[in-house]
Design an enzyme around this catalytic site. Structure first.
Site: not given
Length: 257
Positions: A111, A65, A108, A131
């Protein structure tokens, strides 16, 4: 439709989406995700596209992210934006999505990779959910999809250490389908996509739906769902064409009807 942060093209019946923020290793900000999901939905409705390839560049599929975008947000502001709702729309794409990944595939990016149905990885790929090292946790499915993909023990190790795994480890864990040299990963994904694009589109889409149901339904429920999809395909023109071509010993021509 604005596509400032992605590149879009087609190759025969394959739609190709390339993440295009190379200066920040394809960090995923809100605009990029919006553009990506809108394009996925557009390709899903395009009858000329049968398979979708999602890729980045050789250095990074997506390094996570965009922390600069998130750093000043509060719990309330993030919740009010409901920024993960757009991610949920990816699971509704009916056509197969093939990830062509290389380099950093973190947070991300991991993901996003796990939203793909198949993944071709370069040998330089590093996959992880770091994270925890920032004092947070995955929010776009990392804890849920990773456990389903590799099992609880391996997922916990990746999630709690935040350390990435190599492409070969990802292959052993079942996170990717194939590992190839960095100069070949993109072409290998396109080759796989074109192979699947030759299959009957309705059967391909229903197979995807039924396979994904296996994660959410009991075996009995999943078997019934599969059976209903099978019955539905018996009414298709492609089923008639496929069986007739088999009998006549010729190549079938599937039209998605």
């Amino acid at each position: 439709m604005s596509t400032e942060l992605i590149k879009v093209k087609t190759d025969e019946q394959v739609g190709i989406i390339t993440l295009n923020r190379p200066q920040v290793l394809n960090a995923l900000n809100l605009q990029l995700i919006d553009e990506l999901v809108n394009e996925l939905e557009r390709m899903d409705q395009d009858k000329n596209i049968r398979v979708i390839v999602l890729t980045g560049n050789s250095k990074a599929f997506a390094a996570g992210a965009d922390i600069n975008e998130m750093a000043e947000e509060s719990a309330i502001s993030i919740m009010q934006k409901d920024q993960f709702a757009v991610w949920d729309r990816m699971s509704l794409i009916s056509k197969p999505i093939i990830g062509a990944i290389s380099g950093f595939t973190l947070g991300g990016g991991c993901e996003l990779m796990m939203n793909c149905d198949m993944v071709i990885a370069s040998e330089t790929t590093l996959i992880g959910q770091p994270e925890v090292k920032l004092g947070v946790m995955p929010g776009a499915g990392g804890t849920q999809r990773l456990v389903r993909a590799v099992g609880l023990r391996k997922a916990m190790e990746m999630l709690l250490t935040g350390d990435p795994i190599t492409a070969d480890q990802a292959l052993a864990y079942g996170l990717v389908n194939k590992v190839v040299p960095v100069e070949a990963y993109y072409n290998e994904a396109i080759k796989l996509a074109k192979q699947i694009a030759k299959q009957p589109p309705l059967a391909v889409q229903l197979i995807k739906k039924a396979a994904h149901k296996a994660e959410d339904l009991t075996l009995t429920e999943g078997m019934q769902y599969e059976r209903n999809c099978f019955y539905l395909l018996l009414a298709s023109e492609d089923r008639k064409e496929g069986m007739q071509a088999f009998i006549e010993k010729r190549k079938a021509h599937f039209q998605g009807k």
